[in-house]
Design a protein around this motif. Structure first.
Motif, PDB file in Angstrom:
ATOM      1  N   UNK A 154       1.501  -9.709  25.442  1.00 42.05           N
ATOM      2  CA  UNK A 154       1.144  -8.163  25.395  1.00 42.05           C
ATOM      3  C   UNK A 154       0.168  -8.344  24.300  1.00 42.05           C
ATOM      4  N   UNK A 155      -0.036  -9.132  23.296  1.00 39.94           N
ATOM      5  CA  UNK A 155      -0.855  -9.065  22.321  1.00 39.94           C
ATOM      6  C   UNK A 155      -2.297  -9.374  22.787  1.00 39.94           C
ATOM      7  N   UNK A 156      -2.541 -10.590  23.883  1.00 39.10           N
ATOM      8  CA  UNK A 156      -3.641 -10.493  24.393  1.00 39.10           C
ATOM      9  C   UNK A 156      -4.071  -9.438  25.461  1.00 39.10           C
ATOM     10  N   UNK A 157      -3.011  -8.800  25.959  1.00 34.52           N
ATOM     11  CA  UNK A 157      -3.466  -7.402  26.839  1.00 34.52           C
ATOM     12  C   UNK A 157      -4.177  -6.376  26.091  1.00 34.52           C
ATOM     13  N   UNK A 158      -3.552  -6.130  24.979  1.00 35.26           N
ATOM     14  CA  UNK A 158      -4.150  -5.266  23.985  1.00 35.26           C
ATOM     15  C   UNK A 158      -5.433  -5.427  23.577  1.00 35.26           C
ATOM     16  N   UNK A 159      -5.896  -6.631  23.530  1.00 34.53           N
ATOM     17  CA  UNK A 159      -7.157  -7.128  22.915  1.00 34.53           C
ATOM     18  C   UNK A 159      -8.187  -6.844  24.336  1.00 34.53           C
ATOM     19  N   UNK A 160      -7.718  -6.971  25.267  1.00 36.80           N
ATOM     20  CA  UNK A 160      -8.311  -6.788  26.598  1.00 36.80           C
ATOM     21  C   UNK A 160      -8.696  -5.231  26.944  1.00 36.80           C
ATOM     22  N   UNK A 161      -7.601  -4.559  26.539  1.00 41.00           N
ATOM     23  CA  UNK A 161      -7.771  -3.053  26.632  1.00 41.00           C
ATOM     24  C   UNK A 161      -8.528  -2.291  25.644  1.00 41.00           C
TER      25      UNK A 161
END
Length: 255
Positions: A154-161
């Motif tokens: 989820x932390x990686x997803x947040x960076x992409x978002x």
């Protein structure tokens, strides 16, 4: 206890030491057996309590991940809509023979860039389990590993978002200049009426953006980031979510 004590004293009084030793040994064995039975009952009760607690956690996690799946599925649909809208804008730029009307262009811009993309999963129970150390109460080590990896993903997803949000803002920034008009978009899409804004006496067209290389570059970057968000992040995340949900459901004891 008095009965057994009388037997021991009687054997000692009659000096039957061998029988006394055998009897004493038997009594010790009975005591040990009693202790073992008590421990077994206690362990059985504790195991039942642990299993019940684990099932409560599993049921709660199932609800959370079901809700998160619904959110992610809806978010993927929004991202696809944004991508399709930006692709239509690009097609208008490449095919000048089929230029949109002001209203069509305004609605396309509004539908494509009015919604920010943020995945907000239901993780309150999982976070509580991690923070309190109760994640160890789940008996399946593979499930514990998947849940821990879920938080890291989820932390990686947040960076992409965040990257996608930056590209979206670059497109929106072009409507903060003197030669473009947000009011035109608001009036053409009905937002003006919702906000109860007064109607402008003059209307500034935004169609010239279709001839702007800067606008085209921003659209292309937005499309690229939007595509990457779905293909490299959201869809794999949805697969992870389905795997975790399936693992949880297999371990739940239904009453």
């Amino acid at each position: 206890m008095k009965f057994f004590r009388k037997i021991r004293l009687n054997l000692l009084a009659k000096q039957k030491f061998s029988k006394y030793l055998i009897y004493a040994l038997g009594e010790i064995i009975l005591v040990v057996i009693g202790i073992l039975i008590a421990l077994a009952i206690d362990n059985s009760n504790q195991n039942r309590i642990n299993n019940d607690n684990e099932n409560i956690y599993l049921l709660g996690l199932e609800q959370e991940f079901q809700a998160s799946k619904t959110k992610l599925t809806e978010l993927i649909a929004v991202n696809q809509t944004n991508y399709s809208g930006s692709k239509k804008i690009l097609n208008y730029m490449l095919n000048t023979q089929s230029a949109p009307t002001e209203g069509e262009f305004s609605r396309l811009l509004y539908n494509t860039f009015s919604k920010d993309i943020r995945f907000n999963p239901n993780n309150s129970l999982l976070q509580e389990m991690i923070n309190s150390g109760n994640l160890k109460n789940l008996s399946d080590p593979e499930l514990r590993k998947k849940l821990t990896n879920w938080i890291a993903t989820l932390e990686d997803i947040s960076r992409q978002e965040n990257d996608l949000s930056v590209q979206r803002e670059k497109v929106l920034d072009m409507f903060r200049t003197h030669d473009t008009s947000l009011r035109t978009i608001f009036e053409q899409t009905g937002v003006n009426d919702i906000l109860e804004l007064p109607k402008s006496a003059t209307s500034l067209s935004n169609l010239h953006l279709l001839e702007s290389t800067t606008f085209e570059n921003n659209i292309l970057m937005f499309m690229l980031t939007s595509y990457s968000t779905e293909q490299a992040h959201y869809l794999p995340l949805l697969d992870d979510l389905d795997t975790i949900l399936s693992t949880i459901q297999k371990q739940i004891r239904r009453s």
